[in-house]
Design an enzyme around this catalytic site. Structure first.
Site, PDB file in Angstrom:
ATOM      1  N   ASN A 130       0.811  -1.217   0.000  1.00 19.45           N
ATOM      2  CA  ASN A 130       0.000   0.000   0.000  1.00 19.45           C
ATOM      3  C   ASN A 130       0.846   1.270   0.000  1.00 19.45           C
ATOM      4  OD1 ASN A 130      -2.525  -1.128  -0.121  1.00 19.45           O
ATOM      5  ND2 ASN A 130      -2.630  -1.436   2.101  1.00 19.45           N
ATOM      6  N   ILE A 131       1.911   1.289   0.816  1.00 14.14           N
ATOM      7  CA  ILE A 131       2.730   2.502   0.907  1.00 14.14           C
ATOM      8  C   ILE A 131       3.546   2.674  -0.378  1.00 14.14           C
ATOM      9  CG2 ILE A 131       4.519   3.698   2.232  1.00 14.14           C
ATOM     10  CD1 ILE A 131       1.836   3.320   3.685  1.00 14.14           C
ATOM     11  N   GLY A 132       4.035   1.580  -0.927  1.00 10.17           N
ATOM     12  CA  GLY A 132       4.768   1.654  -2.191  1.00 10.17           C
ATOM     13  C   GLY A 132       3.886   2.203  -3.303  1.00 10.17           C
ATOM     14  N   LYS A 133       2.666   1.675  -3.374  1.00 12.47           N
ATOM     15  CA  LYS A 133       1.750   2.177  -4.405  1.00 12.47           C
ATOM     16  C   LYS A 133       1.417   3.656  -4.166  1.00 12.47           C
ATOM     17  CE  LYS A 133      -1.166  -1.350  -3.973  1.00 12.47           C
ATOM     18  NZ  LYS A 133      -2.360  -2.183  -4.201  1.00 12.47           N
ATOM     19  N   GLU A 148      11.431  10.944   7.073  1.00  5.41           N
ATOM     20  CA  GLU A 148      10.284  11.770   7.477  1.00  5.41           C
ATOM     21  C   GLU A 148       9.030  10.936   7.675  1.00  5.41           C
ATOM     22  OE1 GLU A 148       9.811  15.500   7.869  1.00  5.41           O
ATOM     23  OE2 GLU A 148       8.316  14.325   8.914  1.00  5.41           O
ATOM     24  N   GLY A 177     -10.580  -1.567   7.874  1.00  2.84           N
ATOM     25  CA  GLY A 177      -9.190  -1.451   7.433  1.00  2.84           C
ATOM     26  C   GLY A 177      -8.371  -0.448   8.232  1.00  2.84           C
ATOM     27  N   LYS A 228       8.088   5.444  17.369  1.00  3.53           N
ATOM     28  CA  LYS A 228       8.098   6.819  16.848  1.00  3.53           C
ATOM     29  C   LYS A 228       8.628   7.789  17.904  1.00  3.53           C
ATOM     30  CE  LYS A 228       4.293   5.721  13.699  1.00  3.53           C
ATOM     31  NZ  LYS A 228       2.811   5.656  13.578  1.00  3.53           N
TER      32      LYS A 228
END
Lengths: 433, 433
Positions: B13-16, B129, B187, B205
């Protein structure tokens, strides 16, 4: 350690705050950047006046050109404010090959295009983070971390004086005049508060944001601007009852290259993050194509917060000087992105009027609005302790309508025999999604 | 136009989202930076799987080293998540002279020091970031615009899943279990929600923020961490009545070089700007020596917001590549600023217990607390529809107290014959001034 030499124009509150920020942060700056930054000359036209800060007298000069023409100075900070002579000094410093950092929203809004052009021609950098939102690093974020976003909207609480006044009116039920006097006594408002309370300061800042975000030039004079002097505590009370706070909003939208904007007192839904921005705090709420909604919140004025933003720009330039290489001369202010300025646009509005309480009044108003194709989201006729049958408040909130269309409908309504007065018209801003 | 070539590990998902952010923003990026950025290779272990995105097949590689060892690639983006093999891939890419951008909080929290050291040795840049706060450009602000500030405090809502659950529990009066199921269905929560609901994601974090802000290394495992699984809707209701919201706060303070921190469900005063951060939104509230209080608010997760942060880092590095000059290799993660980690520190706490309703109970509790020198700000004994004389809730809020001291007092109170149960202990956070 490479020493970067800085000259500073102005040693008023912001100048002193900048000087103090550097001195307080010197160790942190050296540890984290490896740079030694020194303010070597300061323009001070009254070097004998006690400024309440310990600065070696030999740093003071009385002629700006002692800084502008000093070949040892790398960066000039401009903190004298106002359009002139600040613009001329900055232009001459850029021509002399100096990088320039300024907190001057009026000069950047009026002459940013020319100054930026001069910076490019002379292969130096012009930075102005402190000109919008004081210590809030919003311009830096827009031009660096968020640069892959196309921005569609900005909503800002950009003036601390007016936000302080509106917050105090809401919390204490006090009148505009009383709170203004208190704010002046406490130093939160100037003796002549015109630029703040009439929205001119916010319009300067919005003009800068529009150029950075949307790439279109809209001068502060072109931005439809209304101040807070007509906000009555009655409006704040009604707003609260309906679930809103009243804020001076600077807002702009970009819909398919059509940029609309205004600065005016607005009802902000209590669900909106901007509704919790109180007193002297500022905030900027932006919506970008990838990042969605972001809000930056902080102190929009004050010597140290402004000094933090000025020093952020100075250090950013100092790092580039130290590392060598070409400067990134791509303009931050853009006037060429194919967007056009399209006036005020359509918004929701709150309207409060006083009418004579007789049958059919609500229907008559609704009919007039309908004839102008203005849809009403909510309309309330409400007695209050001070109202009589001769003067009864009616409040309605419209759906989106062009302001010119609303103005025409209100002009007609005002002429009706049952209308005593149109008390106020304020924008309405819902939760940003 | 200079073309910057990028390799990307991961097309989940993050790559897309990152790929889409670049394609959506291509024109804006080229207009404002003069750079053409192309993702030329993507690690995809299942190139035949339909990813629901239109990417030329020839970009896919099945071996990370096809990217790591490709001399034409300038920047590697790491988006596979988890500590390994991500850390090894990043380390090898840095050794191969590639700049690295990552969204991987676990790997940066665990191995940031080693990776940063490798980046310095190989004269390349490491940026992360997106690892904290998703699309919110907080790390960039801390390390650039705000660098002249010594930071004294950070309060963060750093996990969207838990903030969504707590918001829904508050708004709908639903139980933790019911809201978690709903969040999983929508989700917003993983099938195995442990890392989110137990606070481990937030601790990763916070560890990164502590190093950036205070210059001290505190590993996620060292951070006192409590998740939200023990928050009862009764606590949320009592909190609301007393003027608070319940949030999973990641917080750290630096008092004269003594850094204290924790991650735990906390009562946040409704006056605090963090109280209006709802659902999947994140926010980071920092206090600096010059800038005072700042809050950054936005989407802490999601493909496009995270893609915005990743692309911000990529573009920042691409600009530096294009301009030549030396890279600024000063470390962003600092472990050497003279600060020491000092555990959890003193805080205000809310304690809810059930007692048998008999005369003298309040006094007895107050006496025990007093013997431990714990001062009580407010104490309430309150019947509710479900309470009986055999089980009556008592709630008190302490002034600042060391957690170990409070724990010892509570252990004593628990042994009293009148105490049925200690139901919850939650931190209390007032308006940050």
């Amino acid at each position: 350690m490479r020493k970067i030499k800085v000259g500073m124009l102005g040693i008023g509150n912001i100048g002193k705050g900048t000087y103090r920020t550097l001195e307080m942060g010197r160790k942190k700056i050296e540890d984290t950047t490896g740079l030694s930054i020194e303010i070597v000359k300061i323009l001070n036209r009254h070097p004998d006046r006690d400024r309440g800060i310990d600065i070696p007298r030999e740093k003071y000069v009385t002629d700006a050109y002692d800084i502008i023409n000093d070949p040892d100075i790398d960066i000039m900070i401009e903190l004298i404010g106002g359009i002139e002579p600040a613009t001329t000094y900055m232009a001459d410093a850029l021509r002399a090959g100096k990088h320039v950092v300024t907190a001057n929203k009026a000069a950047v809004a009026a002459n940013g295009r020319m100054l930026q052009q001069l910076a490019q021609e002379n292969q130096v950098l012009l930075r102005f983070e402190a000109s919008v939102g004081g210590g809030i690093p919003i311009l830096n974020a827009i031009t660096t971390a968020l640069v892959s976003n196309e921005f569609t909207e900005v909503l800002g609480i950009l003036n601390g004086t007016t936000n302080y006044i509106l917050t105090q009116m809401a919390e204490n039920g006090a009148s505009y005049e009383d709170v203004l006097k208190e704010a002046q006594r406490m130093g939160f408002a100037e003796a002549d508060p015109t630029a703040d309370v009439e929205g001119l300061d916010a319009a300067n800042k919005l003009s800068i944001l529009i150029s950075l975000l949307f790439g279109v030039g809209v001068s502060p004079e072109e931005i439809p601007t209304k101040g807070i002097t007509t906000v009555d505590k009655v409006d704040i009370e009604f707003a609260k009852e309906f679930g809103y706070k009243v804020k001076l909003l600077a807002s702009a939208k970009n819909v398919n290259g059509h940029v609309t904007c205004n600065v005016e007192p607005s009802l902000v839904s209590q669900e909106h993050p901007l509704a919790s921005v109180n007193n002297e705090f500022n905030a900027v709420y932006v919506t970008g194509s990838a990042v969605d909604s972001l809000m930056f919140y902080g102190k929009g004025a004050g010597p140290l917060p402004t000094g933090s933003a000025v020093m952020g720009d100075v250090i950013s330039i100092a790092r580039k000087i130290e590392k060598g290489g070409a400067y990134d001369l791509q303009p931050h202010l853009r006037y060429d992105a194919g967007a056009v300025f399209d006036g005020e646009g359509a918004n929701q509005y709150y309207v409060r009027m006083n009418v004579i309480d007789r049958p059919g009044v609500l229907g008559s108003i609704a009919t007039t609005l309908g004839a102008h194709r203005i849809s009403i989201e909510t309309m309330t006729q409400r007695a209050n302790p001070s109202s009589s049958r001769e003067s009864m408040p009616i409040i309605f909130i419209t759906y989106d309508v062009e302001k010119t269309v609303l103005d025409e409908a209100i002009r007609e309504i005002r002429e009706s025999s049952y209308v005593k007065s149109i008390e106020n018209v304020l924008r309405v801003e819902r939760i940003g999604q």
